[in-house]
Design a protein around this motif. Sequence first.
Motif, PDB file in Angstrom:
ATOM      1  N   ARG A   1       0.862  -1.191   0.000  1.00  0.00           N
ATOM      2  CA  ARG A   1       0.000   0.000   0.000  1.00  0.00           C
ATOM      3  C   ARG A   1       0.896   1.238   0.000  1.00  0.00           C
ATOM      4  O   ARG A   1       1.860   1.305   0.758  1.00  0.00           O
ATOM      5  CB  ARG A   1      -0.929  -0.023   1.220  1.00  0.00           C
ATOM      6  CG  ARG A   1      -1.814  -1.263   1.243  1.00  0.00           C
ATOM      7  CD  ARG A   1      -2.430  -1.523   2.612  1.00  0.00           C
ATOM      8  NE  ARG A   1      -3.524  -0.612   2.896  1.00  0.00           N
ATOM      9  CZ  ARG A   1      -3.512   0.336   3.821  1.00  0.00           C
ATOM     10  NH1 ARG A   1      -2.412   0.515   4.560  1.00  0.00           N
ATOM     11  NH2 ARG A   1      -4.542   1.104   4.026  1.00  0.00           N
ATOM     12  N   PHE A   2       0.538   2.235  -0.802  1.00  0.00           N
ATOM     13  CA  PHE A   2       1.408   3.388  -1.020  1.00  0.00           C
ATOM     14  C   PHE A   2       0.883   4.668  -0.355  1.00  0.00           C
ATOM     15  O   PHE A   2      -0.296   4.816  -0.072  1.00  0.00           O
ATOM     16  CB  PHE A   2       1.567   3.637  -2.526  1.00  0.00           C
ATOM     17  CG  PHE A   2       2.650   2.803  -3.160  1.00  0.00           C
ATOM     18  CD1 PHE A   2       3.820   3.376  -3.637  1.00  0.00           C
ATOM     19  CD2 PHE A   2       2.505   1.426  -3.260  1.00  0.00           C
ATOM     20  CE1 PHE A   2       4.824   2.611  -4.206  1.00  0.00           C
ATOM     21  CE2 PHE A   2       3.499   0.642  -3.837  1.00  0.00           C
ATOM     22  CZ  PHE A   2       4.660   1.240  -4.311  1.00  0.00           C
ATOM     23  N   PHE A   3       1.811   5.569  -0.131  1.00  0.00           N
ATOM     24  CA  PHE A   3       1.620   6.953   0.316  1.00  0.00           C
ATOM     25  C   PHE A   3       1.236   7.049   1.801  1.00  0.00           C
ATOM     26  O   PHE A   3       1.592   6.179   2.594  1.00  0.00           O
ATOM     27  CB  PHE A   3       0.641   7.702  -0.584  1.00  0.00           C
ATOM     28  CG  PHE A   3       0.998   7.699  -2.055  1.00  0.00           C
ATOM     29  CD1 PHE A   3       2.278   7.378  -2.490  1.00  0.00           C
ATOM     30  CD2 PHE A   3       0.057   8.001  -3.016  1.00  0.00           C
ATOM     31  CE1 PHE A   3       2.611   7.383  -3.840  1.00  0.00           C
ATOM     32  CE2 PHE A   3       0.375   8.009  -4.370  1.00  0.00           C
ATOM     33  CZ  PHE A   3       1.651   7.694  -4.784  1.00  0.00           C
ATOM     34  N   SER A   4       0.539   8.095   2.184  1.00  0.00           N
ATOM     35  CA  SER A   4       0.408   8.482   3.600  1.00  0.00           C
ATOM     36  C   SER A   4      -0.108   7.380   4.514  1.00  0.00           C
ATOM     37  O   SER A   4       0.402   7.192   5.618  1.00  0.00           O
ATOM     38  CB  SER A   4      -0.511   9.705   3.729  1.00  0.00           C
ATOM     39  OG  SER A   4       0.100  10.838   3.163  1.00  0.00           O
ATOM     40  N   PHE A   5      -1.138   6.652   4.105  1.00  0.00           N
ATOM     41  CA  PHE A   5      -1.710   5.590   4.932  1.00  0.00           C
ATOM     42  C   PHE A   5      -1.223   4.210   4.503  1.00  0.00           C
ATOM     43  O   PHE A   5      -1.803   3.197   4.870  1.00  0.00           O
ATOM     44  CB  PHE A   5      -3.253   5.638   4.882  1.00  0.00           C
ATOM     45  CG  PHE A   5      -3.831   6.832   5.583  1.00  0.00           C
ATOM     46  CD1 PHE A   5      -3.348   7.247   6.810  1.00  0.00           C
ATOM     47  CD2 PHE A   5      -4.877   7.547   5.010  1.00  0.00           C
ATOM     48  CE1 PHE A   5      -3.885   8.344   7.466  1.00  0.00           C
ATOM     49  CE2 PHE A   5      -5.418   8.639   5.652  1.00  0.00           C
ATOM     50  CZ  PHE A   5      -4.924   9.042   6.880  1.00  0.00           C
ATOM     51  N   GLY A   6      -0.150   4.182   3.724  1.00  0.00           N
ATOM     52  CA  GLY A   6       0.329   2.923   3.177  1.00  0.00           C
ATOM     53  C   GLY A   6       1.359   2.232   4.066  1.00  0.00           C
ATOM     54  O   GLY A   6       1.499   2.536   5.257  1.00  0.00           O
ATOM     55  N   ASP A   7       2.069   1.293   3.472  1.00  0.00           N
ATOM     56  CA  ASP A   7       3.060   0.494   4.184  1.00  0.00           C
ATOM     57  C   ASP A   7       4.393   1.250   4.281  1.00  0.00           C
ATOM     58  O   ASP A   7       4.517   2.387   3.819  1.00  0.00           O
ATOM     59  CB  ASP A   7       3.257  -0.842   3.465  1.00  0.00           C
ATOM     60  CG  ASP A   7       1.978  -1.690   3.503  1.00  0.00           C
ATOM     61  OD1 ASP A   7       1.394  -1.814   4.594  1.00  0.00           O
ATOM     62  OD2 ASP A   7       1.587  -2.222   2.439  1.00  0.00           O
ATOM     63  N   ALA A   8       5.386   0.603   4.897  1.00  0.00           N
ATOM     64  CA  ALA A   8       6.640   1.289   5.208  1.00  0.00           C
ATOM     65  C   ALA A   8       7.843   0.585   4.582  1.00  0.00           C
ATOM     66  O   ALA A   8       7.783  -0.580   4.185  1.00  0.00           O
ATOM     67  CB  ALA A   8       6.827   1.356   6.725  1.00  0.00           C
ATOM     68  N   MET A   9       8.942   1.336   4.543  1.00  0.00           N
ATOM     69  CA  MET A   9      10.213   0.814   4.068  1.00  0.00           C
ATOM     70  C   MET A   9      11.271   1.181   5.101  1.00  0.00           C
ATOM     71  O   MET A   9      11.240   2.281   5.668  1.00  0.00           O
ATOM     72  CB  MET A   9      10.573   1.448   2.710  1.00  0.00           C
ATOM     73  CG  MET A   9      11.987   1.151   2.227  1.00  0.00           C
ATOM     74  SD  MET A   9      12.426   2.102   0.731  1.00  0.00           S
ATOM     75  CE  MET A   9      11.637   1.127  -0.503  1.00  0.00           C
ATOM     76  N   PHE A  10      12.188   0.252   5.363  1.00  0.00           N
ATOM     77  CA  PHE A  10      13.343   0.552   6.227  1.00  0.00           C
ATOM     78  C   PHE A  10      14.583   0.459   5.368  1.00  0.00           C
ATOM     79  O   PHE A  10      14.954  -0.633   4.905  1.00  0.00           O
ATOM     80  CB  PHE A  10      13.389  -0.430   7.407  1.00  0.00           C
ATOM     81  CG  PHE A  10      14.540  -0.169   8.360  1.00  0.00           C
ATOM     82  CD1 PHE A  10      15.149   1.086   8.449  1.00  0.00           C
ATOM     83  CD2 PHE A  10      15.021  -1.178   9.184  1.00  0.00           C
ATOM     84  CE1 PHE A  10      16.217   1.325   9.317  1.00  0.00           C
ATOM     85  CE2 PHE A  10      16.071  -0.958  10.067  1.00  0.00           C
ATOM     86  CZ  PHE A  10      16.674   0.306  10.132  1.00  0.00           C
ATOM     87  N   ILE A  11      15.228   1.601   5.139  1.00  0.00           N
ATOM     88  CA  ILE A  11      16.481   1.639   4.398  1.00  0.00           C
ATOM     89  C   ILE A  11      17.592   1.562   5.431  1.00  0.00           C
ATOM     90  O   ILE A  11      17.734   2.460   6.264  1.00  0.00           O
ATOM     91  CB  ILE A  11      16.594   2.938   3.576  1.00  0.00           C
ATOM     92  CG1 ILE A  11      15.419   3.053   2.607  1.00  0.00           C
ATOM     93  CG2 ILE A  11      17.930   2.989   2.828  1.00  0.00           C
ATOM     94  CD1 ILE A  11      15.332   4.393   1.913  1.00  0.00           C
ATOM     95  N   MET A  12      18.379   0.488   5.390  1.00  0.00           N
ATOM     96  CA  MET A  12      19.390   0.270   6.439  1.00  0.00           C
ATOM     97  C   MET A  12      20.768   0.001   5.840  1.00  0.00           C
ATOM     98  O   MET A  12      20.914  -0.206   4.661  1.00  0.00           O
ATOM     99  CB  MET A  12      18.964  -0.896   7.338  1.00  0.00           C
ATOM    100  CG  MET A  12      18.784  -2.213   6.597  1.00  0.00           C
ATOM    101  SD  MET A  12      18.265  -3.558   7.690  1.00  0.00           S
ATOM    102  CE  MET A  12      19.802  -3.815   8.574  1.00  0.00           C
TER     103      MET A  12
END
Length: 357
Positions: free
Chosen positions: A346-357
Amino acid sequence: MLYYPIEKKLEKTGAIMKTSDFTFDLPEELIAQDPLTDRSSSRLLVLDKETGEIRHEGFRNIAGYLKRGDCLVLNDTKVIPARLIGEKEGTGAKIEVLLLKRKQDNTWETLVKPGRKAKPGTRISFGQGKLVGEVTDIVDEGNRLVKFEFDGIFEEVLDELGQMPLPPYITHQLKDKNRYQTVYAKHEGSAAAPTAGLHFTKELLKEIEEKGIRLAYVTLHVGLGTFRPVKVEDVTEHHMHSEFYVVDEEAAEKINKTRKEGGRIISVGTTSTRTLESAADENGFIEPKSGWTEIFIYPGYKFKVIDGLITNFHLPESTLLMLVSALAGKEHILKAYDEAVKERYRFFSFGDAMFIM
């Protein structure tokens, strides 16, 4: 409180970095229209910024990717119900006013629709006269200065009459205004939520802290620049709108101590990232300060503070997509976005997340 006007841009290089380089195909049905019932039940795409390796996780397992001695930096700004629907005195014409920046003497810089009906001297009534605004001037990019008249406390009147200023791609109003706030929102002043923080619950933050991870809170009041498209093809020609930020002594101390001890600084959201990179000196040391920032981060930028970033999935050709590309590389990011589309994130404000590590 001290104010530091800040504008940090990268030096131009020979090759033009095109806005159209930061695009991807997104099916409309993947744009999240509502928040999940349980904040932490969103999905998490974990991206290794060095190798481009991708893993799929649940957000509630984020603590498993954090280490004792790390510092999580969160933006504790609070969104105000800044969208007001009123009527033009004399004609009854519908006018929408979006509060952008508080000035003085109950005057705000606003975005008014339709602007042609809001010339200086125009008076707009909200809530059958509970709040009345008069347009006093036209400023940058057609924004209006509006002086408000009301009885009582402005924030209480606004809470009664205002709506949450949701992004234009969300087609309906929220039933619960608090779902467009983080659980740690504290300082009122934003026209948009720092949405990466919407995934955290109080229980999850407690679990993270008990693992030996520091939590540092900074403030950046998110402006409408978040939603403004990049209208120039040469990325370096885009101008960011200024936003007010605060880094207090406690947050600066936690961040500096973490860096000194070899821990990672993990920023929650692009707004926290912009705050830290604006407040840091060239060696990455953070001093307590406040001010306005116009920092624009795109590929080629050398990060001074952050090591990792928790963020949502952003709009094509947006400054936010450019920021994450600066951290992980455009190729890694666009590949991760293609994977997210394929896996129906799910994209944008109410969507899912990404962790860049």
